[in-house]
Design an enzyme around this catalytic site. Sequence first.
Site, PDB file in Angstrom:
ATOM      1  N   LYS A  54      15.212  62.547 -67.450  1.00 19.57           N
ATOM      2  CA  LYS A  54      13.756  62.718 -67.587  1.00 19.57           C
ATOM      3  C   LYS A  54      13.437  63.592 -68.802  1.00 19.57           C
ATOM      4  O   LYS A  54      12.530  63.292 -69.578  1.00 19.57           O
ATOM      5  CB  LYS A  54      13.179  63.335 -66.301  1.00 19.57           C
ATOM      6  CG  LYS A  54      13.176  62.349 -65.146  1.00 19.57           C
ATOM      7  CD  LYS A  54      12.850  62.998 -63.800  1.00 19.57           C
ATOM      8  CE  LYS A  54      13.023  61.938 -62.708  1.00 19.57           C
ATOM      9  NZ  LYS A  54      12.917  62.468 -61.349  1.00 19.57           N
ATOM     10  N   GLN A  98      12.479  67.763 -58.207  1.00 20.23           N
ATOM     11  CA  GLN A  98      13.495  66.731 -57.989  1.00 20.23           C
ATOM     12  C   GLN A  98      13.974  66.766 -56.538  1.00 20.23           C
ATOM     13  O   GLN A  98      14.338  67.814 -56.020  1.00 20.23           O
ATOM     14  CB  GLN A  98      14.676  66.971 -58.960  1.00 20.23           C
ATOM     15  CG  GLN A  98      15.730  65.905 -58.914  1.00 20.23           C
ATOM     16  CD  GLN A  98      15.208  64.535 -59.355  1.00 20.23           C
ATOM     17  OE1 GLN A  98      14.523  64.417 -60.367  1.00 20.23           O
ATOM     18  NE2 GLN A  98      15.509  63.513 -58.570  1.00 20.23           N
ATOM     19  N   ASP A 121       4.324  62.743 -59.826  1.00 25.28           N
ATOM     20  CA  ASP A 121       5.079  61.859 -58.915  1.00 25.28           C
ATOM     21  C   ASP A 121       4.129  61.095 -57.984  1.00 25.28           C
ATOM     22  O   ASP A 121       4.520  60.090 -57.390  1.00 25.28           O
ATOM     23  CB  ASP A 121       6.027  62.696 -58.044  1.00 25.28           C
ATOM     24  CG  ASP A 121       7.480  62.560 -58.467  1.00 25.28           C
ATOM     25  OD1 ASP A 121       7.812  61.555 -59.122  1.00 25.28           O
ATOM     26  OD2 ASP A 121       8.278  63.452 -58.125  1.00 25.28           O
TER      27      ASP A 121
END
Length: 295
Positions: A54, A98, A121
């Site tokens: 990422k 994460q 997200d």
Amino acid sequence: MHQAKLLDGRVVAAAVHERTRARVEKLRQQGVEPSVAFFRVGEDPASELYVRMKEKRAREVGIRSEVVVLPAAAAEQELLGRLEEKNRDPGTHGVLVQMPLPRQIRAEVVCQAIDPSKDIDGFHPVNAGKLLLGDPSGFPPCTPAGICAIFRHYGLVTAGAEVVILGRSNIVGKPLAALLLGKGAQGDATVTVLHSQSRHIPEHCRRADFLIAALGKAEFVRGPMIKPGAVVVDVGVSRLPDPSLPGGSRIVGDVHFSEALRTAAWLTPNPGGVGPMTIAMLLANTVEAAERLAA
Ligand SMILES: NC(=O)c1ccc[n+]([C@@H]2O[C@H](COP(=O)([O-])OP(=O)(O)OC[C@H]3O[C@@H](n4cnc5c(N)ncnc54)[C@H](OP(=O)(O)O)[C@@H]3O)[C@@H](O)[C@H]2O)c1
């Protein structure tokens, strides 16, 4: 012999990255530097790899990224405190934690602690609610948004089509159902969502103009479950033992690729289908968050 055309996620992701890069450039000209904070707890090698990927992609499109690493034994409160710092920081536009998290930290509490306007997200209940209500001011979760972007890129129209989704998770199946059910060119589908308690799964699948497999069961979808001419999207990632390979295993999806290739009209390869889209949409959400703040 008939062979499905491939829905190349790498090509679509590259096009999304290109657009993101141009939007970043425009923001920079206005004096805004889009920026994202990635949180990682513990030393899980897969999580380390995902965050590194990422970071790399963010750098490539010109988004500044910062990685906050907490020890595996970190208390939930410690993570929440660090998240709050980023929520308050006007120079941070996107915040991501994460997953998976160590056992002492509750994922749902963490998701709710991220400012919804920085929740790239799209897992915060406010963003999940906006998605269901068809309110575009939220952030759609990245994997479902990536699947819709693939359809858009290849001109595949879901309006009026029978869509069958295998899997009802909060990160793939349910939000994808909401997106495809929504009003507008990118939705307007008739959506069926199947799960582990569903009956007559092969029959449901055979009706599908669009079949999306997101259940995490290796090669679950076999050729006879696919309607000839269908669009088939394989989200799953599983590892199967394969002694002929150096690592002793190979990655497969939820769809039996060679069988699907003979029946479907369109098919995502796996890897190289949905996978690359997830990060592309994450960075698109980040630049969107920065644009909204700058507006
Ligand atoms: N490429 C990417 O970027 C990406 C992103 C996200 C996920 N993935 C992959 O996609 C897969 C799904 O991920 P997820 O997070 O959505 O998984 P998940 O949370 O484990 O959900 C799996 C879903 O599949 C259903 N299911 C399991 N076995 C089934 C069966 N035999 N018949 C019918 N339904 C069944 C489950 O039903 P119940 O609800 O009844 O348990 C559940 O709804 C995984 O392989 C994951 O690694 C890939």
